[in-house]
Design an enzyme around this catalytic site. Sequence first.
Site: not given
Length: 760
Positions: A204, A426
Amino acid sequence: MNRKNVTRTITAIAVVVLLGWSFFYFSDDTRGYKPVDTSVAITQINGDNVKSAQIDDREQQLRLILKKGNNETDGSEKVITKYPTGYAVDLFNALSAKNAKVSTVVNQGSILGELLVYVLPLLLLVGLFVMFSRMQGGARMGFGFGKSRAKQLSKDMPKTTFADVAGVDEAVEELYEIKDFLQNPSRYQALGAKIPKGVLLYGPPGTGKTLLARAVAGEAGVPFFTISGSDFVEMFVGVGASRVRDLFEQAKQNSPCIIFVDEIDAVGRQRGAGLGGGHDEREQTLNQLLVEMDGFGDRAGVILIAATNRPDILDPALLRPGRFDRQIPVSNPDLAGRRAVLRVHSKGKPMAADADLDGLAKRTVGMTGADLANVINEAALLTARENGTVITGPALEEAVDRVIGGPRRKGRIISEQEKKITAYHEGGHTLAAWAMPDIEPIYKVTILARGRTGGHAVAVPEEDKGLRTRSEMIAQLVFAMGGRAAEELVFREPTTGAVSDIEQATKIARSMVTEFGMSSKLGAVKYGSEHGDPFLGRTMGTQPDYSHEVAREIDEEVRKLIEAAHTEAWEILTEYRDVLDTLAGELLEKETLHRPELESIFADVEKRPRLTMFDDFGGRIPSDKPPIKTPGELAIERGEPWPQPVPEPAFKAAIAQATQAAEAARSDAGQTGHGANGSPAGTHRSGDRQYGSTQPDYGAPAGWHAPGWPPRSSHRPSYSGEPAPTYPGQPYPTGQADPGSDESSAEQDDEVSRTKPAHG
C-alpha cells in the site's frame, strides 16, 4: 539546470550581443554626420554653402561638408541625407556647378558583414533554444529526447541507511542481502549463488518502498540510478524504448550498479488488445524493458529494484524469475513495527514524560509508516503553534485525530439541538459496542466536528489481528447501527448523520455474504468476479457470474444481516436507556470522553450473548470438543513467563549445523596432512584425468567405498620418474588398505562385504 549554469549561459549571451553591437558601432563611418532632410541638403547646395560632397551610390546617401553651419543644420557642418533612385547624376551636376569638391563611392558588400547580419541572429535564437531545452530537462524537447532521464545519486546527497527504516524488518533483511552480496561476493560465490537480477517492492502507499530504495542507495556503495516509470513514455513515438536501452547501457558502463524504477506500473501494465484504437507505445516500451531485463544481452552486475502499489496489474512476463527474482511485500507495520517507526521519527525531538509512544502504537492500528511520521510531525507543529518546548501526550492525541479526521472545525456554529443529536448518536455507537462481546473496546468518543464528520467513536483493538470471525463482523454491524438506533429511539426519526455508518454496514454485510461465504443459505461460494481488461483498471469490467434469483437472495441476506444488527442495537439502547442519557450528558459537557471515564459510566453494562441466527451450518453439527491449548495458554496457566523468544526457522538451524560439520571435517582433514579435498597437498597430477580426479560418492553411508575403486596401481599407466598418483576424495576408514597398495581385488571385495550394510 542549476543556478550556476543559468548564470553562465546568460553571461555568454550578453557577451555575444555586446560584441555584435561593438562591431556594427565601430564599423559605421557615418558617425559625426547629422542626418537632415533631403530638402535641407538641396537648400545648402543651391545656397553655395557646400565645401565638399561624397555620393555613396550603393547606399543612395549624400554626405556634405558645409562651409558654415546654420539653423537648418543645427550648427553642424557635416550633414548626411538620402536621395531617390536615379538622382545621383543630377546631384553631381548641381554640386559641380557650385564648384564643390565631389567624390563618388561605390561600396562593395563585405562577406563577413553579410554573414554576421544573418548568422548572428540565428546564433542567438539557437542559444536561447538550447538554454530553454536544458532548463526543461533536455529530454522533452530539443536534442537527446531519446536519452534516459535517470538520475545518478552522488556522494554529496544526504544518505538514508537501514537504520532509518523501521517496521519492515523482513524487507530490510531481503534487501540487506543484496547490499552484502555487492560488498562481499566471495561468500556467496563459494556456494555457487547468483545475485538476484530484480527485486519488486509492492504494498500500500506510505509503507516505505521508496524509503527502502533510498536506504539501499545509501549503503550499497555502488552507483545508484533512479527513475520514475512515467519518465519512459512521452509524446514522441519510440522514446520509451530508446530511453530503456539508454538506461541499461548507462548502467552496464557503471557495473556493478543498482537501478531503481519507482511506480513501475506506469510502464509495466499488463499488455492487452489495444482498446480505443491507440498506438502501442506503452507495449513497445514494456517489450524493450523485458528484453533488457532478461534477454540475449548481458546485464551482469545490474540489479533492478522496482516499486509499485498495484502488483496485480503488472504483466506476468515482467514478474517471472529471471527478471524479478524476488517479490517483497511491504505491508502496514504491526504493533512492534509501529513502536519502532515512532521511535525513529521521534528521535531528536523533545518528548514530555506523558508522551506514551507504546500506547500511541496501540491506538494507531492500520496506519502506515508515512501516517505515523505525519502524526509525530503534526504534534511538533501543534506544539510550536502553542509556543511549547516539548511534545506532550495531548499533542500526540490531537495529531492522531488530525491525521484521521482532519483539522477541527472551530468556526462552525452548531445549534443546541444538533449538538444533542450528535451526542446521542455517538453515545449509541459507544454503548452498543460496549455491550457486544466480540468487538474491540472503545478508546475515545467525541462530538467535536472534524473534516466531514460531526463526531466519532474510536474502537482500538488490544492486539493486531489478521483474521476476523463471523461474530466479530456481526458485532461491527451492531456498532455501526448503534447511532441510527439511538436517533430513532430518542428523537423518533432518523437523520442524515448515519450515512457513512450505513455505507460501512452495507459493505461489511455484503462481503460476509458474497466474499467470505458466511451465509448458510448461499453457502461458501464467492459471488462476483472481475473480468475487466487491464486498460480499464480491471475493476471497471466487473460482471456478475450469478443469476437474478441469486442476486435477489444476496440482497435479502444482506438486508437480513443489517436488520438483525439494527434490532440488536435497539434492544441494547432500550435496556440501558438511563446509561445512554448519562453518556450523552457527559459528552455535551466535556465533548470528549476517554476509556477510564467510559468504564465508570458503563460499570453496570453487561455483555450481551452472541447473535445465533446466522450460526446454522446446514446439517453439519460442530463438535463439542474444545480446541487444544497453545503453548502460550499452557504457560499462562502454569504461571510461567510468556511469550518466550521466537525460535529461528528450521532451515537456519540446519544450515548452521551443516556448516559446523563441514568446518570440523575440514579441520580434521588438515590435521591429518590432507588438502582441502582430503588428499595430500601437492599430489594432484594431470595424469589422473584418465580415471577421474576424485573418488566417486554415491550417497552411501560414511566408510563405504565402491568395489574395485580406485583401480590397482599395476593397471595404471606408469610415468618415468613420477610417483604413483593419489586420488583425493572421501577419507577411507581406519584399517582400510591404501588405494595405491598392491592389495588384491579379492581382499578388497571381502572388505566391502564386511562394511557394506545389508539391503532388503
